[in-house]
Design an enzyme around this catalytic site. Structure first.
Site, mmCIF file in Angstrom:
data_model
loop_
_atom_site.group_PDB
_atom_site.id
_atom_site.type_symbol
_atom_site.label_atom_id
_atom_site.label_comp_id
_atom_site.label_asym_id
_atom_site.label_seq_id
_atom_site.Cartn_x
_atom_site.Cartn_y
_atom_site.Cartn_z
ATOM 1 N N ARG A 177 -0.863 -1.843 -6.779
ATOM 2 C CA ARG A 177 -1.246 -2.862 -5.763
ATOM 3 C C ARG A 177 -2.358 -3.869 -6.455
ATOM 4 O O ARG A 177 -2.253 -5.100 -6.383
ATOM 5 C CB ARG A 177 -1.630 -2.266 -4.559
ATOM 6 C CG ARG A 177 -2.050 -3.507 -3.310
ATOM 7 C CD ARG A 177 -2.550 -2.813 -1.783
ATOM 8 N NE ARG A 177 -3.104 -3.670 -1.067
ATOM 9 C CZ ARG A 177 -2.649 -4.362 -0.364
ATOM 10 N NH1 ARG A 177 -1.306 -4.795 -0.130
ATOM 11 N NH2 ARG A 177 -3.602 -5.000 0.575
ATOM 12 N N HIS A 196 -4.499 -9.395 3.194
ATOM 13 C CA HIS A 196 -5.966 -9.123 3.639
ATOM 14 C C HIS A 196 -6.308 -10.347 4.507
ATOM 15 O O HIS A 196 -5.952 -11.306 4.628
ATOM 16 C CB HIS A 196 -6.597 -9.873 1.996
ATOM 17 C CG HIS A 196 -6.672 -8.825 1.089
ATOM 18 N ND1 HIS A 196 -6.802 -9.093 -0.214
ATOM 19 C CD2 HIS A 196 -6.413 -7.455 1.259
ATOM 20 C CE1 HIS A 196 -6.654 -8.004 -0.860
ATOM 21 N NE2 HIS A 196 -6.651 -6.880 -0.047
ATOM 22 N N HIS A 209 -2.049 3.049 -5.781
ATOM 23 C CA HIS A 209 -2.738 1.958 -5.460
ATOM 24 C C HIS A 209 -3.159 1.139 -6.727
ATOM 25 O O HIS A 209 -3.534 -0.149 -6.441
ATOM 26 C CB HIS A 209 -4.166 2.337 -4.530
ATOM 27 C CG HIS A 209 -4.508 1.161 -3.571
ATOM 28 N ND1 HIS A 209 -3.927 0.755 -2.508
ATOM 29 C CD2 HIS A 209 -5.819 0.163 -3.411
ATOM 30 C CE1 HIS A 209 -4.433 -0.283 -1.835
ATOM 31 N NE2 HIS A 209 -5.517 -0.518 -2.405
ATOM 32 N N TYR A 249 -10.332 -9.909 -7.263
ATOM 33 C CA TYR A 249 -9.264 -10.082 -8.311
ATOM 34 C C TYR A 249 -9.530 -10.999 -9.214
ATOM 35 O O TYR A 249 -9.197 -11.060 -10.318
ATOM 36 C CB TYR A 249 -7.936 -9.825 -7.780
ATOM 37 C CG TYR A 249 -7.396 -8.921 -7.176
ATOM 38 C CD1 TYR A 249 -7.267 -7.425 -7.516
ATOM 39 C CD2 TYR A 249 -7.247 -8.592 -5.577
ATOM 40 C CE1 TYR A 249 -7.118 -6.397 -6.820
ATOM 41 C CE2 TYR A 249 -6.953 -7.593 -4.917
ATOM 42 C CZ TYR A 249 -6.755 -6.557 -5.816
ATOM 43 O OH TYR A 249 -6.472 -5.314 -4.868
ATOM 44 N N ARG A 306 0.804 -1.236 0.050
ATOM 45 C CA ARG A 306 0.073 -0.149 -0.019
ATOM 46 C C ARG A 306 1.020 1.091 0.061
ATOM 47 O O ARG A 306 2.174 1.259 0.299
ATOM 48 C CB ARG A 306 -0.871 -0.035 1.253
ATOM 49 C CG ARG A 306 -1.940 -1.099 1.386
ATOM 50 C CD ARG A 306 -2.785 -1.133 2.596
ATOM 51 N NE ARG A 306 -3.691 -2.011 2.682
ATOM 52 C CZ ARG A 306 -3.301 -3.506 3.328
ATOM 53 N NH1 ARG A 306 -2.200 -3.864 3.735
ATOM 54 N NH2 ARG A 306 -4.209 -4.390 3.387
ATOM 55 N N LYS A 353 -1.992 -2.808 7.574
ATOM 56 C CA LYS A 353 -3.531 -2.559 7.589
ATOM 57 C C LYS A 353 -3.969 -3.731 8.701
ATOM 58 O O LYS A 353 -3.723 -4.963 8.640
ATOM 59 C CB LYS A 353 -4.486 -2.524 6.631
ATOM 60 C CG LYS A 353 -5.790 -2.211 6.555
ATOM 61 C CD LYS A 353 -6.478 -2.013 5.429
ATOM 62 C CE LYS A 353 -8.061 -1.171 5.484
ATOM 63 N NZ LYS A 353 -8.597 -1.237 3.860
#
Length: 321
Positions: free
Chosen positions: A272, A295, A269, A304, A138, A163
């Site tokens: 990514r 994630h 982004h 995706y 990120r 994150k």
């Protein structure tokens, strides 16, 4: 309002004591302030769930904010009540009109487009974008890299406190090893010069500055992408070199995107998104990609797979028969 300045100051102190990121601190304080102003400067202690519901509904219906923005506002207000005022409020009890979550697919570059944009960039911004695309980081994860996070021996990058405040490991692309080593050599020389001049310290997370008082000047803790200028730390007031700002890389990516002539909305982004999509195109399994992206839920990574299926990438059009 006689209470709010003291209240917001207390909230700021609580955020810092709990080691929230500076950006989160500013965001939560801003939402708390807006919530109070919306209700004509009433003290939050005099309000509760009905007033929170009214404000969140206003954001969704009148202001038409996104679901993520509304959730951010809720998080800031809940923090004010539970952590500062010590009033327990269960977010599940809040029955406000909810902003609709966007169903848009992420913008993804082809491999050729990604390389074209990167090749239009130069210097530090090019290197940072190569890490965005090559490791799937990120924006703020790249900006906050420290020299100890680059593991040349094992060809990997350690992403600290990503994150959800979780660490993870991703790949260090072979292609950038030499330019990254050259970059770090130059940064280290500047760091030595700053040490001679009485600077050279960096911000340390949580209580590390107290536990290891000399760590802030050690090379391993220095930013991989430091700012060119010294600045005053907003917490301590100490003059030091911070990392590059996010807007600097955002501008560089947008500029290269425009120069490329690619008709897509391109941001840091985007690289990514492209990293994840291209790994799946290359046959890597969804769980591997999930771990590399950091994630929590595989459903987030599944978006995706939808990107891969859009536009009939693997379906032959009858017009071509």
């Amino acid at each position: 309002m006689t209470h709010s300045p003291k209240l917001l100051e207390k909230m700021q102190n609580t955020l810092r004591r709990k080691h929230y990121a500076y950006r989160t601190e500013k965001t939560y304080l801003d939402w708390a302030r807006r919530y109070i102003l919306f209700h004509n400067k009433r003290h939050p202690q005099e309000m509760g769930v009905p007033e929170i519901e009214t404000y969140l509904t206003y954001l969704a219906v009148e202001r038409n904010v996104s679901a993520s923005t509304q959730n951010q506002a809720l998080a800031g207000i809940i923090f004010l009540y539970t952590q500062v005022l010590k009033i327990e409020i269960d977010p599940k009890e809040i029955n406000a009109s909810r902003a609709k979550r966007s169903q848009k697919l992420p913008v993804v570059l082809s491999k050729e487009e990604a390389h074209k944009i990167i090749n239009l960039m130069v210097g530090t911004h090019k290197l940072m974008t190569q890490i965005l695309y090559g490791g799937g980081l990120r924006l703020m994860e790249v900006i906050r890299l420290r020299t100890k996070d680059i593991d040349f021996a094992n060809r990997q990058i350690i992403v600290r406190s990503g994150k959800g405040d979780k660490d993870r490991v991703t790949m260090l692309p072979e292609k950038i090893i030499e330019p990254l080593q050259n970059h770090l050599f130059r940064i280290k020389e500047v760091h030595k010069l700053h040490l001679k001049n009485g600077y050279g310290s960096v911000y340390l997370p949580n209580a590390l500055a107290i536990k290891y008082p000399h760590a802030k000047i050690e090379w391993q803790w220095q930013w991989v992408f430091p700012s060119k200028t010294l600045s005053k730390d907003p917490h301590s007031g100490e003059t030091r070199r911070h990392h590059l700002g996010a807007s600097s890389l955002q501008r560089a990516v947008r500029k290269a995107g425009k120069l490329s002539g690619i008709n897509k909305r391109i941001s840091p982004h985007t690289f990514r998104h492209s990293f994840a999509t291209h790994l799946l195109e290359n046959g890597y399994d969804i769980r591997t990609v999930q771990e590399l992206l950091g994630h929590k839920n595989v459903q987030t990574t599944m978006i995706y797979t939808h990107v891969l299926n859009r536009g009939g990438i693997y379906v032959r059009s009858p017009l071509d028969d």
